[in-house]
Design an enzyme around this catalytic site. Structure first.
Site, short mmCIF file in Angstrom:
data_model
loop_
_atom_site.label_atom_id
_atom_site.label_comp_id
_atom_site.label_asym_id
_atom_site.label_seq_id
_atom_site.Cartn_x
_atom_site.Cartn_y
_atom_site.Cartn_z
N PHE A 135 -0.82 -51.94 -27.13
CA PHE A 135 -2.04 -51.59 -26.83
C PHE A 135 -3.76 -52.02 -27.56
CE2 PHE A 135 -6.98 -49.49 -24.83
CZ PHE A 135 -6.44 -50.12 -23.83
N ASP A 155 -4.15 -52.80 -35.81
CA ASP A 155 -5.17 -51.83 -35.15
C ASP A 155 -4.96 -49.99 -35.13
OD1 ASP A 155 -6.91 -50.81 -32.87
OD2 ASP A 155 -5.70 -52.19 -30.95
N LYS A 204 -13.41 -46.27 -31.72
CA LYS A 204 -13.45 -44.62 -30.83
C LYS A 204 -14.50 -43.88 -32.39
CE LYS A 204 -9.92 -45.28 -27.84
NZ LYS A 204 -8.86 -46.55 -27.62
C1 LIG Z 1 -8.53 -47.30 -26.96
C2 LIG Z 1 -8.05 -48.89 -28.39
C3 LIG Z 1 -8.57 -50.24 -27.68
C4 LIG Z 1 -9.47 -50.64 -27.39
O1 LIG Z 1 -10.97 -49.82 -27.15
P1 LIG Z 1 -12.53 -49.67 -26.01
O2 LIG Z 1 -13.08 -48.98 -26.87
O3 LIG Z 1 -11.71 -49.49 -25.00
O4 LIG Z 1 -12.37 -51.12 -25.88
C5 LIG Z 1 -8.27 -50.71 -28.58
N1 LIG Z 1 -6.94 -50.53 -29.95
C6 LIG Z 1 -5.99 -49.31 -29.48
C7 LIG Z 1 -5.09 -49.26 -30.22
C8 LIG Z 1 -6.89 -48.31 -28.96
O5 LIG Z 1 -6.47 -47.56 -28.81
#
Ligand SMILES: *Cc1c(COP(=O)(O)O)cnc(C)c1O
Length: 397
Positions: free
Chosen positions: A141, A226, A255
């Protein structure tokens, strides 16, 4: 006084239907606690998917935000602001990378990393523009934009949105042989989550990430971590990559960087990579704004000064051990690092999450069969005990 029922009715009348939230309305929140319009109290065990690591409305972050609101909130990048340099410096010292690019949401930071990798492949590695390839993992994700869902293996994320962005290859998460086979002379980068969050709190084989780093180095391929969900102390280390002894070429953060107040994201890498951007090649109106910077600087200061990594490790171990003591034959596994914990069942857990809500514990399912427990990192042992009393009632003891 507005009621939960009224709030939900209005939201369902006018809102697009792209979410199916639990029927709880947050009216007020502080620390790990949430109050609904009827004054019922809940404990937040989701923390907005790790964005509320500091707890709701951390007083120092709220103060930093209010103080900055009285000065200047937005300049755009057409002008300088007093705090952007300090934000860069702080994040640079946390990541050990000497260049930072600020954005707002996690998805935008992922897009930024993909663009950087593609341009780096052309300008530095010598790949023909248009031929660049990026390798990602099944079950990933990375966000919701068109290019990001183009590297997703989840049909629900991409159905009906074609044509998708080309140039992505997928391998099984944790399969080093497939990674080796997928690399060509045109490969720009391999992007991975050190632990897959939305995928169900999936932990790869112990040596996967370090092997991947070695193979990437040997083939002049960038390793992009990520860490939007796993980064900034959530897993008991500042970055989950450290759990596996890896320093990736690029970090993607978001986040918790916004302290639960404001969307702030960034990419961190060395100049040899992020240096491929020049004026006009990339940007964001709100990216690097002074309000976001003030909040993120304070958020990072707290994470370091209060040693959130050790807090997450210690509380996580206690919590996970308590969860593992629950005797319920339908539990397949309890796994995680720090305060990113998944409890996998041999059935859909939606109903269990509803029952947990009814006793005051807000936990959300991920990937249908996994309950994610990811409370704010500031959670105390007493608060975990409060939750366990209720969790045991629902999940059996
Ligand atoms: C939540 C998340 C994203 C995307 O972040 P948004 O602020 O919702 O666009 C990307 N990568 C990972 C691993 C995430 O958990």
């Amino acid at each position: 006084m507005i009621t939960t029922k009224q709030v939900i009715e209005k939201a369902e009348t006018f809102g697009a239907n792209n979410y199916c939230p639990t029927k709880v309305v947050f009216s007020k929140a502080e620390g790990v606690w949430v109050t609904d319009p009827e004054d019922n109290i809940y404990m937040d065990m989701l923390s907005a998917y790790s964005a509320i690591s500091h707890g709701h409305r951390h007083p120092k972050i709220i103060k930093a935000a209010k103080d900055q609101m009285d000065k200047v909130t937005l300049t755009s990048r057409a002008f300088h602001n007093e705090l952007l340099g300090e934000f860069y410096e702080k994040l640079s010292s946390l990541t050990g990378k000497n260049m930072i690019l600020p954005m707002n949401t996690g998805s935008e930071a992922v897009e930024t990393a993909l663009k950087a990798a593609r341009r780096w492949a052309v300008d530095v590695k010598g790949v023909e523009d248009g031929k660049q390839e990026i390798i990602a993992c099944k079950g990933n994700f990375h966000g919701r934009t068109l290019s990001i869902i183009s590297m997703s293996s989840e049909p629900a994320y991409s159905r009906g949105y074609g044509p998708l962005t080309p140039g992505f290859k997928l391998i099984d998460y944790g399969n080093i042989e497939q990674l080796k086979k997928s690399i060509t002379k045109n490969t720009a980068a391999f992007i991975m989550e050190p632990i897959q969050g939305e995928g169900g709190i999936i932990i790869p084989p112990e040596n996967f990430m370090s092997e991947a780093k070695k193979i990437c180095d040997e083939n002049n391929v960038l390793l992009i971590a990520d860490e939007v969900q796993t980064g900034l102390a959530r897993t008991g280390k500042m970055f989950a990559s450290e759990l596996f002894g890896v320093e990736p070429d690029m970090y993607i953060l978001g986040k918790a960087l916004g302290g639960g107040v404001f969307p702030v994201s960034a990419v961190a890498a060395d100049k040899s990579i992020l240096g491929v951007f020049n004026p006009g090649s990339h940007g964001s109106t709100f990216g690097g704004n002074p309000l976001g910077c003030a909040i993120a600087i304070e958020a990072m200061n707290i994470i370091v000064e209060d040693n959130y990594a050790d807090m997450a490790k210690e509380k996580g171990e206690y919590f996970m051990n308590r969860l593992r003591e629950i005797n319920n034959p339908k539990i397949v596994e309890v796994r995680g690092y720090g305060l990113l914990i998944g409890m996998e069942f041999n059935h859909n857990v939606e109903k269990l999450c509803d029952e947990l809500k009814d006793v005051g514990v807000l936990a959300y399912e991920t990937h249908e069969t996994v309950i994610r427990f990811a409370p704010p990192i500031i959670i105390t042992k007493d608060e975990i005990d409060w939750a366990m009393e209720r969790i045991e009632k629902v999940l059996g003891k």
